[in-house]
Design an enzyme around this catalytic site. Structure first.
Site, PDB file in Angstrom:
ATOM      1  N   ASP A 189     -15.849   7.986   9.954  1.00 42.91           N
ATOM      2  CA  ASP A 189     -14.739   7.106   9.602  1.00 42.91           C
ATOM      3  C   ASP A 189     -13.447   7.901   9.697  1.00 42.91           C
ATOM      4  OD1 ASP A 189     -14.582   4.179   8.241  1.00 42.91           O
ATOM      5  OD2 ASP A 189     -12.890   5.403   7.588  1.00 42.91           O
ATOM      6  N   ARG A 233       0.818  -1.218   0.000  1.00 42.94           N
ATOM      7  CA  ARG A 233       0.000   0.000   0.000  1.00 42.94           C
ATOM      8  C   ARG A 233       0.849   1.264   0.000  1.00 42.94           C
ATOM      9  NH1 ARG A 233      -5.445  -1.229   3.594  1.00 42.94           N
ATOM     10  NH2 ARG A 233      -5.934  -3.217   2.601  1.00 42.94           N
TER      11      ARG A 233
END
Length: 309
Positions: A180, A69
């Site tokens: 979030d 990532r």
């Protein structure tokens, strides 16, 4: 987001100096063919930083995931190696980059009506009880919270359940809070626009009523109806930082989030949930999560369904 907490004892510092390249332990065997050298010292530094910032505990077996990532991020920034990237995270410019770091390393797997027994319980047990309790109230209050909402399918599912289960919903002061830590996911949730295939998890009658097909950049997408959007407020929030909301909430969905926290972090979040839930309010967790040994403030009433005592 609120300010980042001060580093705790043992918080990460700059990775130690690079080891000799002829040291056979310097690079794991899985690193052969990597675009960027990624050593354990880099992994330990990043793991310590993400734990400090977001309370997320990454196990050693996540090394390849972290590399994959963040390698994309190095390419985007045209940074030559992980030494330079770690130095960026510690620099004055690092405050902006840590936001990208958190976004890159948080997992955002979600779907409409995922773990459907939770929504069945909400529709068949919780909402009828609330309707009966508030039958004579002119404008009853109803609050739900999707904590760790990812790209928004969960709060939109909650909105569909509310709109289809409460015929006189306009009479209610009903709101859904969706939060979030990943700011990219927050923006996606606000837009309410998803790949066409994402809608296959929505029951046909609800899909027909609450979604529509649209074209965007040549692709067919599924758009959420405006009546659902009006029920939802989407905000960025780190669950381990101060919470601005006061509650009370009738139900909180925090599913497949606590698994990323260490035990102190889980305990802290659960106790704060308890304080924000109404008496008898419900907490829904993910399929692999449990309150066993974590909190005595709840009793289990169903599979990963807990009620505040």
């Amino acid at each position: 987001m609120p300010p980042t907490p001060s580093p705790s004892p043992g918080a990460p510092g700059r990775p130690p100096p690079e080891r000799r390249t002829d040291d056979p332990s310097a690079v794991p065997s899985s690193a052969v063919g990597r675009e960027f050298a990624f050593e354990k010292r880099h992994f330990d530094f990043i793991v310590g930083l993400i734990h400090q910032l977001a309370g997320i505990a990454l196990a050693p077996h996540k090394l390849e995931m972290v590399y994959a990532r963040l390698a994309r991020r190095l390419r985007e920034l045209r940074i030559k190696d992980f030494d330079a990237y770690c130095a960026l995270l510690e620099s004055e410019r690092g405050a902006e980059e840590v936001g990208f770091l958190v976004n890159a390393l948080t997992t955002n797997l979600t779907a409409f009506f995922r773990e459907s027994h939770h929504f069945d319980h909400l529709a068949e047990e919780v909402l009828p009880e609330l309707r009966a309790r508030h039958a004579d109230v002119p404008r009853p209050r109803l609050r739900l919270w999707s904590a760790g909402c990812s790209s928004g399918q969960e709060p939109y599912t909650l909105a569909m359940v509310l709109a289809s289960s409460i015929p006189d919903l306009r009479r209610w002061d009903a709101r859904i809070l969706a939060t979030d830590i990943d700011t990219h996911m927050v923006e996606t949730a606000r837009r309410g626009l998803y790949p066409a295939e994402a809608a296959t998890g929505i029951p046909p009658a609800l899909r027909e009523r609450f979604t529509r097909r649209v074209r965007e950049n040549g692709d067919t997408r599924t758009a959420m109806d405006d009546q659902l959007k009006r029920l939802i407020t989407v905000k960025p929030l780190n669950l381990l930082e101060p919470w601005p909301m006061k509650g009370p909430f009738d139900a909180i969905f925090c599913r497949n989030v606590l698994i990323y926290f260490d035990r102190p972090g889980r305990t802290q979040v659960i106790e704060k949930f308890s304080r924000l839930l109404s008496h008898g309010g419900f907490l829904y967790l993910g399929h692999s999560e449990s309150l066993y040994g974590v909190s005595s403030s709840f009793r289990q009433v169903g599979p990963t369904i807990y009620r505040r005592v």
